[in-house]
Design an enzyme around this catalytic site. Structure first.
Site, mmCIF file in Angstrom:
data_model
loop_
_atom_site.group_PDB
_atom_site.id
_atom_site.type_symbol
_atom_site.label_atom_id
_atom_site.label_comp_id
_atom_site.label_asym_id
_atom_site.label_seq_id
_atom_site.Cartn_x
_atom_site.Cartn_y
_atom_site.Cartn_z
ATOM 1 N N LYS A 75 47.612 19.455 33.275
ATOM 2 C CA LYS A 75 47.940 18.061 33.600
ATOM 3 C C LYS A 75 46.651 17.382 34.067
ATOM 4 O O LYS A 75 45.852 17.991 34.783
ATOM 5 C CB LYS A 75 48.996 18.036 34.706
ATOM 6 C CG LYS A 75 49.470 16.640 35.097
ATOM 7 C CD LYS A 75 50.619 16.679 36.112
ATOM 8 C CE LYS A 75 51.092 15.293 36.500
ATOM 9 N NZ LYS A 75 52.210 15.311 37.453
ATOM 10 N N SER A 150 56.409 12.660 36.321
ATOM 11 C CA SER A 150 55.128 12.199 35.832
ATOM 12 C C SER A 150 54.445 13.198 34.903
ATOM 13 O O SER A 150 53.510 12.813 34.192
ATOM 14 C CB SER A 150 54.200 11.892 37.011
ATOM 15 O OG SER A 150 53.920 13.066 37.749
ATOM 16 N N SER A 174 58.525 15.653 39.458
ATOM 17 C CA SER A 174 57.694 15.516 38.264
ATOM 18 C C SER A 174 57.445 16.768 37.433
ATOM 19 O O SER A 174 56.882 16.672 36.353
ATOM 20 C CB SER A 174 56.341 14.928 38.643
ATOM 21 O OG SER A 174 56.488 13.551 38.805
HETATM 22 N N1 GLN Z 1 59.255 9.773 40.167
HETATM 23 C C1 GLN Z 1 58.793 10.060 41.487
HETATM 24 C C2 GLN Z 1 57.747 9.049 41.886
HETATM 25 O O1 GLN Z 1 57.453 8.218 41.111
HETATM 26 C C3 GLN Z 1 58.244 11.441 41.563
HETATM 27 C C4 GLN Z 1 56.937 11.600 40.886
HETATM 28 C C5 GLN Z 1 56.330 12.926 41.109
HETATM 29 O O2 GLN Z 1 57.004 13.928 41.385
HETATM 30 N N2 GLN Z 1 55.018 12.975 41.015
HETATM 31 O O3 GLN Z 1 57.223 9.059 42.932
#
Ligand code: GLN
Length: 483
Positions: A75, A150, A174
């Site tokens: 990632k 994400s 995410s």
């Molecule tokens: N969707 C959540 C956010 O936008 C979690 C994102 C994540 O786990 N990095 O904060």
């Protein structure tokens, strides 16, 4: 070669059936062929071929570890020495990391071959991979839908067999949410299990890196190489790392599974509920006992998270100012102009929204009313889990409220988007480990089952997931066109 498990790939490499160079080229070809998925921000072809060559030498000298010579992708939140590390943001479009994240270093040491850097929501803020400066990622199961976020690039790349496995990070869901929407297996480890050193910080008390793979068996191998105490991360925990692969075949007879009634209320859509019930029935067949539990504070997870995460992000992202780090605007007239325009140009809309929410919640007049309150709620949520986990061994539930939604469908409505993580966020607030595994399909789109365990019981979650994957084949399904 792209249909093989990590164990099969290691066997193929060690028996000379194929070399790491051949394997790497095969995946690089697939990445090129399916570039329209937009799963990668950077493909490190030259570097990959060099690492593959080195891996082939190690294999010839019989100096192998389970990942030696196996391609994987990172990632783009993990810093990679001499390789562009963008975190999905224009802010870091020109950032070449001067060091490796611990996770990257460990995987390199294990002999894994990095294929490239995966697309992601900007600074890991999002649930659809649409906030990336590099554009949306498409879900290989239906390219009009999102892969989740994400870690959307990781989800899409593994599902489309562009990489045998990938890393992800999970602040509020995410790893698990894209794993669920892409039909793969994703594990968010206990907070502190995997080093955060060199993993660009979003919300430091919640962020955790973990494996995204096609099966629990593969996730066990990847986690083994990622996990462990790191003196460079003060929140990394010095607990020995068990042999994850060795625990996969334990029997589940007598396993106590808790189903929180708050997860299975009438708010859960009926197709999702019946798919999950079938999965839970499989566990009954495997000898588990199902027990209803209650966690009354779960409903407060989203509001509490959306105070704490933005508060932490507003502090973490202050370093991207065009001076210390990040994009610098053209010809600033003075210092204030430099900061304002650099940040204004470098950050996208969602990131700005989070910074504004966070600085507001942390401001003198509102700190007690919002930030302190949210922290108190966080404790109540942790206590709910602690309580439930005295009655049962693990908790099961949905990962997402729906299957993959359409690209563009929720991006204009932040609240709707935030609700995509309603089943995953509480776990980060509590710091617990949880895994998402493929558990069926609704209208040809994958559904994930979430299994949540006690602190530092990743081996137990992988075992429970693996036993299910021995009697089902959801995890082996491949999206059409990517076979
Ligand atoms: N969707 C959540 C956010 O936008 C979690 C994102 C994540 O786990 N990095 O904060």
């Amino acid at each position: 070669m792209h249909t093989k498990t990590l164990t099969q790939l290691a066997q193929g490499l060690q028996s000379g059936q194929f070399s790491s160079i051949e394997l790497t080229k095969h995946f690089l070809d697939r990445i090129r062929k399916h570039s329209d998925l937009n799963a990668f921000i950077t493909v490190t072809e030259e570097l990959a071929l060099q690492s593959a060559l080195a891996a082939d030498t190690r294999i010839a000298n019989k100096q192998t570890q389970p990942l030696t010579g196996i391609p994987l992708a990172q990632k783009d939140i993990f810093c990679t020495l001499d390789v562009k590390t963008t975190c999905g943001s224009k802010m870091l479009d020109n950032f070449i990391a001067p060091y490796n994240a611990t996770v990257v270093e460990k995987l390199n040491q294990a002999g894994a071959v990095m294929l490239g850097k995966l697309n992601m929501d900007e600074f890991a803020m999002g649930s659809s991979n649409e906030t990336s400066y590099y554009g949306a990622v498409k879900n290989p199961w239906n390219t009009n839908t999102v892969p989740g976020g994400s870690s959307g690039g990781s989800g899409a790349a593994v599902a489309a067999r562009l990489a045998p496995c990938a890393t992800g990070t999970d602040t509020g869901g995410s790893i698990r949410q894209p794993a669920a929407l892409c039909g793969i297996t994703g594990l968010k480890p206990t907070y502190g299990r995997v080093s955060r050193y060199g993993m660009i910080a979003y919300a430091s008390s919640l962020d955790q890196g973990g494996p995204m793979a096609r099966s629990a068996e593969d996730a066990a191998i990847l986690l083994q190489a990622m996990a462990g105490f790191d003196t460079k991360d003060s929140t990394s925990v010095d607990v020995p790392v068990p042999d994850y692969s060795a625990q996969l075949n334990n029997s589940l007879a007598g396993l106590k599974i808790g189903l929180p009634k708050e997860f299975f209320s009438e708010d859960l859509n009926s197709d999702m509920a019946s798919t999950l019930q079938s999965a839970i029935n499989e566990y009954r067949q495997l000898g588990a006992e199902i027990i209803e539990v209650s966690m009354p504070n779960l409903k407060l997870a989203i509001p509490s998270y959306y105070v704490i995460a933005p508060a932490e992000c507003s502090a973490n992202l202050s370093r991207f100012d065009g001076v210390r780090f990040g994009h610098r605007c053209e010809s600033p007239v003075n210092l204030s102009d430099l900061y304002t325009r650099s940040r204004g140009e470098g950050f996208g809309k969602e990131v700005k929204r989070r910074i504004l929410m966070g600085t507001y919640a942390l401001s003198t007049g509102y700190y007690d009313a919002y930030y302190v309150k949210a922290q108190k709620i966080r404790r109540l949520i942790s206590d709910d889990f602690k309580n439930a986990l005295t009655q049962v061994d693990v908790i099961m539930g949905p990962v997402t409220p729906t299957t993959a939604f359409g690209i563009g469908e929720k991006i204009a409505d932040p609240i709707e988007m935030y609700l995509s993580d309603i089943y995953t966020i509480a776990i980060n607030l509590a710091g617990l480990p949880a895994i998402s595994i493929p558990a069926g399909f609704i209208n040809n789109l994958p559904v994930g089952l979430q299994i949540i365990g006690n602190y530092f019981t990743e081996e137990h979650l992988l075992n429970i997931a693996h036993q299910y994957q021995q009697v089902t084949d959801w995890h082996q399904q491949t999206p059409k066109g990517f076979e």
